[in-house]
Design a protein around this motif. Structure first.
Motif, PDB file in Angstrom:
ATOM      1  N   PRO A 207       0.926  -1.199   0.117  1.00 38.75           N
ATOM      2  CA  PRO A 207      -0.010  -0.026   0.129  1.00 38.75           C
ATOM      3  C   PRO A 207       1.086   1.538  -0.016  1.00 38.75           C
ATOM      4  O   PRO A 207       2.079   1.294   0.540  1.00 38.75           O
ATOM      5  N   GLN A 208       0.397   2.188  -0.607  1.00 34.19           N
ATOM      6  CA  GLN A 208       1.031   3.560  -0.619  1.00 34.19           C
ATOM      7  C   GLN A 208      -0.099   4.902  -0.429  1.00 34.19           C
ATOM      8  O   GLN A 208      -1.441   4.690  -0.473  1.00 34.19           O
ATOM      9  N   TRP A 209       0.360   5.933  -0.239  1.00 28.34           N
ATOM     10  CA  TRP A 209      -0.517   6.973   0.225  1.00 28.34           C
ATOM     11  C   TRP A 209      -0.856   7.646  -1.384  1.00 28.34           C
ATOM     12  O   TRP A 209      -0.147   8.267  -1.993  1.00 28.34           O
TER      13      TRP A 209
ATOM     14  N   THR B 147       0.613  10.045  -5.645  1.00 27.59           N
ATOM     15  CA  THR B 147       1.034   9.116  -5.096  1.00 27.59           C
ATOM     16  C   THR B 147       2.323   9.562  -3.993  1.00 27.59           C
ATOM     17  O   THR B 147       2.984  10.121  -4.679  1.00 27.59           O
ATOM     18  N   VAL B 148       2.434   8.870  -2.777  1.00 34.63           N
ATOM     19  CA  VAL B 148       3.399   9.127  -2.005  1.00 34.63           C
ATOM     20  C   VAL B 148       3.849   7.815  -1.594  1.00 34.63           C
ATOM     21  O   VAL B 148       3.325   7.204  -0.873  1.00 34.63           O
ATOM     22  N   LEU B 149       5.153   7.480  -1.857  1.00 34.02           N
ATOM     23  CA  LEU B 149       5.911   6.350  -1.620  1.00 34.02           C
ATOM     24  C   LEU B 149       6.696   6.591  -0.214  1.00 34.02           C
ATOM     25  O   LEU B 149       7.672   7.470  -0.263  1.00 34.02           O
ATOM     26  N   PRO B 150       6.079   6.178   0.997  1.00 34.61           N
ATOM     27  CA  PRO B 150       6.940   6.629   2.289  1.00 34.61           C
ATOM     28  C   PRO B 150       8.525   6.072   2.238  1.00 34.61           C
ATOM     29  O   PRO B 150       8.770   5.190   1.580  1.00 34.61           O
ATOM     30  N   VAL B 151       9.148   6.549   3.128  1.00 28.23           N
ATOM     31  CA  VAL B 151      10.625   6.037   3.642  1.00 28.23           C
ATOM     32  C   VAL B 151      10.474   4.580   3.738  1.00 28.23           C
ATOM     33  O   VAL B 151       9.650   4.361   4.773  1.00 28.23           O
TER      34      VAL B 151
ATOM     35  N   GLY C 164      11.925  13.276  -4.153  1.00 33.35           N
ATOM     36  CA  GLY C 164      12.331  11.868  -3.878  1.00 33.35           C
ATOM     37  C   GLY C 164      12.937  10.996  -4.938  1.00 33.35           C
ATOM     38  O   GLY C 164      12.933  11.572  -6.143  1.00 33.35           O
ATOM     39  N   ARG C 165      13.234   9.983  -4.733  1.00 37.95           N
ATOM     40  CA  ARG C 165      13.750   8.996  -5.483  1.00 37.95           C
ATOM     41  C   ARG C 165      13.216   7.707  -5.358  1.00 37.95           C
ATOM     42  O   ARG C 165      12.799   7.093  -4.327  1.00 37.95           O
ATOM     43  N   TRP C 166      13.086   6.738  -6.510  1.00 34.09           N
ATOM     44  CA  TRP C 166      12.614   5.282  -6.277  1.00 34.09           C
ATOM     45  C   TRP C 166      13.559   4.385  -7.397  1.00 34.09           C
ATOM     46  O   TRP C 166      14.080   5.029  -8.174  1.00 34.09           O
ATOM     47  N   PHE C 167      13.067   3.188  -7.228  1.00 33.30           N
ATOM     48  CA  PHE C 167      13.990   2.415  -8.297  1.00 33.30           C
ATOM     49  C   PHE C 167      12.883   1.351  -8.709  1.00 33.30           C
ATOM     50  O   PHE C 167      11.862   1.104  -7.989  1.00 33.30           O
TER      51      PHE C 167
ATOM     52  N   GLU D  14      13.736  10.699   1.995  1.00 32.16           N
ATOM     53  CA  GLU D  14      12.625  11.574   1.466  1.00 32.16           C
ATOM     54  C   GLU D  14      11.780  10.602   0.909  1.00 32.16           C
ATOM     55  O   GLU D  14      12.142   9.939   0.167  1.00 32.16           O
ATOM     56  N   PRO D  15      10.375  10.940   1.172  1.00 30.98           N
ATOM     57  CA  PRO D  15       9.562  10.284   0.604  1.00 30.98           C
ATOM     58  C   PRO D  15       9.392  10.666  -0.841  1.00 30.98           C
ATOM     59  O   PRO D  15      10.144  11.500  -1.463  1.00 30.98           O
TER      60      PRO D  15
END
Length: 156
Positions: free
Chosen positions: A48-50, A63-67, A87-90, A132-133
């Motif tokens: 789940p994500q926000w 959408t916000v991917l929390p830390v 922020g960043r994601w992979f 950072e989210p």
């Protein structure tokens, strides 16, 4: 097959500039905040994500991917554009390539035709990076068939 889930508290409201016209027709900028994020997974088996469906039943949302957020091997339920605002994601594909996507960068998630390999991997892995989210703008087509199976070069 989800990874670490988000905290139980919603993210802080996101600030944005709202350009509008007053009763006299004068345009003005007002600094506003968008809160009201709802915890939900985008597809079966996803962490789940926000999310904030700011277009109601439209096809775009924040959408916000929390830390610490991560998702196990899964397929994008619907093809989508993913624009990283902060922020960043992979995203790691089944061939082992891992791409890091940061602010101002965007990607297209079109792995709906993935099939499980001998190790049980399907689609992709994904997760938030850093302290950072990761705030994202997601854009989906109202007709999933339009982007189904889109290959590199489809969007020119």
């Amino acid at each position: 097959m989800t990874g670490e889930g988000p905290p139980n508290t919603a993210p802080a409201p996101l600030a944005f500039w709202h350009l509008w016209a007053d009763d006299q027709g004068i345009s003005r900028h007002t600094r506003c905040e968008m809160g009201g994020f709802q915890l939900a997974a985008l597809g079966a088996g996803d962490a789940p994500q926000w999310n904030h469906p700011f277009l109601g039943n439209g096809n775009a949302f924040l959408t916000v991917l929390p830390v610490g957020w991560s998702a196990g091997w899964h397929v994008n339920v619907t093809a989508k554009w993913i624009v990283v605002l902060s922020g960043r994601w992979f995203v790691e594909s089944m061939d082992g390539q891992r791409v890091v996507i940061g602010p101002g960068e965007f990607s297209f998630g079109g792995d709906q035709q993935s099939r499980a390999d001998a190790q049980g991997r399907i689609g992709h892995l994904s997760g938030q990076l850093g302290d950072e989210p990761c705030v994202q703008l997601i854009v989906q087509n109202n007709d999933p068939a339009v982007w189904a199976g889109a290959r590199p070069g489809f969007f020119r």
